[in-house]
Design an enzyme around this catalytic site. Structure first.
Site, PDB file in Angstrom:
ATOM      1  N   ARG A   1      -2.674  -4.361 -96.664  1.00  0.00           N
ATOM      2  CA  ARG A   1      -1.843  -3.915 -95.547  1.00  0.00           C
ATOM      3  C   ARG A   1      -2.639  -3.760 -94.256  1.00  0.00           C
ATOM      4  O   ARG A   1      -2.172  -4.152 -93.174  1.00  0.00           O
ATOM      5  CB  ARG A   1      -1.141  -2.597 -95.913  1.00  0.00           C
ATOM      6  CG  ARG A   1      -0.265  -1.995 -94.816  1.00  0.00           C
ATOM      7  CD  ARG A   1       0.610  -3.012 -94.101  1.00  0.00           C
ATOM      8  NE  ARG A   1       1.416  -3.810 -95.013  1.00  0.00           N
ATOM      9  CZ  ARG A   1       2.000  -4.947 -94.656  1.00  0.00           C
ATOM     10  NH1 ARG A   1       1.840  -5.436 -93.434  1.00  0.00           N
ATOM     11  NH2 ARG A   1       2.722  -5.627 -95.533  1.00  0.00           N
TER      12      ARG A   1
ATOM     13  N   LYS B   1      -2.215  -2.552 -70.419  1.00  0.00           N
ATOM     14  CA  LYS B   1      -1.047  -2.054 -71.171  1.00  0.00           C
ATOM     15  C   LYS B   1      -1.187  -2.486 -72.631  1.00  0.00           C
ATOM     16  O   LYS B   1      -0.475  -3.357 -73.123  1.00  0.00           O
ATOM     17  CB  LYS B   1       0.242  -2.587 -70.554  1.00  0.00           C
ATOM     18  CG  LYS B   1       0.455  -2.092 -69.125  1.00  0.00           C
ATOM     19  CD  LYS B   1       1.669  -2.725 -68.480  1.00  0.00           C
ATOM     20  CE  LYS B   1       1.823  -2.270 -67.033  1.00  0.00           C
ATOM     21  NZ  LYS B   1       2.962  -2.915 -66.353  1.00  0.00           N
TER      22      LYS B   1
ATOM     23  N   LYS C   1      -5.277   0.294 -56.832  1.00  0.00           N
ATOM     24  CA  LYS C   1      -3.833   0.141 -56.898  1.00  0.00           C
ATOM     25  C   LYS C   1      -3.164   1.046 -55.863  1.00  0.00           C
ATOM     26  O   LYS C   1      -3.837   1.767 -55.114  1.00  0.00           O
ATOM     27  CB  LYS C   1      -3.341   0.431 -58.316  1.00  0.00           C
ATOM     28  CG  LYS C   1      -3.983  -0.488 -59.370  1.00  0.00           C
ATOM     29  CD  LYS C   1      -3.185  -0.568 -60.633  1.00  0.00           C
ATOM     30  CE  LYS C   1      -1.956  -1.427 -60.444  1.00  0.00           C
ATOM     31  NZ  LYS C   1      -1.209  -1.628 -61.711  1.00  0.00           N
TER      32      LYS C   1
ATOM     33  N   GLU D   1      -4.654  -4.002 -54.537  1.00  0.00           N
ATOM     34  CA  GLU D   1      -3.227  -4.290 -54.678  1.00  0.00           C
ATOM     35  C   GLU D   1      -2.560  -4.088 -53.322  1.00  0.00           C
ATOM     36  O   GLU D   1      -2.755  -3.062 -52.668  1.00  0.00           O
ATOM     37  CB  GLU D   1      -2.611  -3.354 -55.716  1.00  0.00           C
ATOM     38  CG  GLU D   1      -1.113  -3.524 -55.904  1.00  0.00           C
ATOM     39  CD  GLU D   1      -0.549  -2.503 -56.890  1.00  0.00           C
ATOM     40  OE1 GLU D   1      -0.563  -2.775 -58.092  1.00  0.00           O
ATOM     41  OE2 GLU D   1      -0.114  -1.423 -56.432  1.00  0.00           O
TER      42      GLU D   1
ATOM     43  N   ASP E   1       1.679  -7.474 -55.267  1.00  0.00           N
ATOM     44  CA  ASP E   1       2.495  -6.680 -56.182  1.00  0.00           C
ATOM     45  C   ASP E   1       3.979  -6.767 -55.844  1.00  0.00           C
ATOM     46  O   ASP E   1       4.398  -6.397 -54.746  1.00  0.00           O
ATOM     47  CB  ASP E   1       2.040  -5.211 -56.143  1.00  0.00           C
ATOM     48  CG  ASP E   1       2.789  -4.352 -57.157  1.00  0.00           C
ATOM     49  OD1 ASP E   1       2.923  -4.785 -58.308  1.00  0.00           O
ATOM     50  OD2 ASP E   1       3.252  -3.261 -56.771  1.00  0.00           O
TER      51      ASP E   1
END
Length: 288
Positions: free
Chosen positions: A97, A132, A164, A197, A219
């Site tokens: 597994r 992410k 950012k 960004e 962006d």
């Protein structure tokens, strides 16, 4: 990922699954009984995680022998056999597994990355991943992106500067953020790439005026605005005397990906590569 880091992860995986023992297998399988299981593909895609699987097997039982038929990055279809493992049946059952969980997820990421990159194969643009990722599995998911034909953006917060919108707002603007980032790198002798960004054309002009960015991230631009932004940045390169990379990001799907790639950007970053993939179906079955 180095071997020691991977070993630490493997130890955590087995502790999570087995702890003091696999009582199901221990209750019905003799300790010395030998057997063989094979990994069978049940879906179409790109396989990834074979090299990790071999390390999982070697960690749990070094006496197990792997007979390998496929390699990371191979295209697979239902019925393909990736490898066979010979060893104690108790070991094979306890490895199953954990090994499948990793391989199915890595193969799902690789397959997704391959689908996205294939959509823009006629351009010079490359698909990038993001941060992410699944906590604890970032290195493996990012390795799977590369196996599938995509590129890694950065591994974490330590290997690149990406300013950012929140950084820009907290720093008091584009110029402040870029100048501080440049000065920080110089003061600390860190040869890190600096990316900024931008949210509109005014921020592009301000970023270009500093001459600092190595890469500019557009962006949530539309393809039409992206094309104009690329023209603006490329024109500024002649004055600055150096090339700047351009990245598109924000809400880009596999259906809109090509529209951005043909605008002349170097990269399109897609969070879906590592947060919305579908695991590739496979099983680890006994060979009689």
């Amino acid at each position: 990922m180095n071997n020691e880091d991977l070993k630490q992860l493997i130890a955590i995986w087995f502790h999570e699954d087995i702890r003091e023992g696999d009582h199901t297998s221990l209750s019905c399988i003799p300790a010395t009984q030998m057997g063989c299981q094979q990994l069978i593909i049940k879906d179409t895609g790109i396989i990834a995680g074979i090299e990790v699987a071999k390390q999982i097997i070697a960690y749990f039982d070094p006496e197990c022998k792997v007979e390998q038929y496929l390699h990371d990055g191979d295209a697979v279809k239902p019925g393909d056999v990736a490898f066979k493992v010979y060893g104690k049946e108790l070991s094979l059952l306890q490895i199953e597994r954990t090994m499948l969980n990793i391989m199915q997820r890595m193969s799902g990421v690789a397959t997704t990355a391959h689908k996205y990159q294939s959509r823009i194969a006629d351009t010079n643009c490359h698909v990038l991943d993001t941060r992410k990722t699944t906590p604890g599995l970032r290195y493996l998911e990012k390795e799977a992106v590369k196996i599938g034909g995509g590129l890694n953006h950065r591994i974490g917060l330590f290997d690149m500067i990406l300013l950012k919108d929140n950084h820009v707002d907290f720093a008091g603007g584009i110029t402040n953020a870029l100048v501080r980032a440049r000065d920080y790198c110089k003061a600390n002798n860190k040869p890190l790439k600096i990316e900024i960004e931008v949210r509109n054309e005014d921020e592009i002009r301000e970023a270009l005026a500093t001459g600092i960015p190595d890469r500019i991230m557009l962006d949530n631009f539309t393809p039409e605005r992206t094309k104009k932004a690329v023209e603006m940045i490329r024109a500024a390169e002649a004055q600055l005397g150096r090339h700047m990379e351009i990245e598109s990001s924000g809400g880009i799907t596999i259906d809109t990906l090509h529209d951005y790639a043909v605008c002349g950007v170097d990269f399109v970053s897609v969070g879906a590569l590592t947060h919305s993939y579908k695991s590739l179906d496979m099983s680890f079955k006994a060979v009689h």
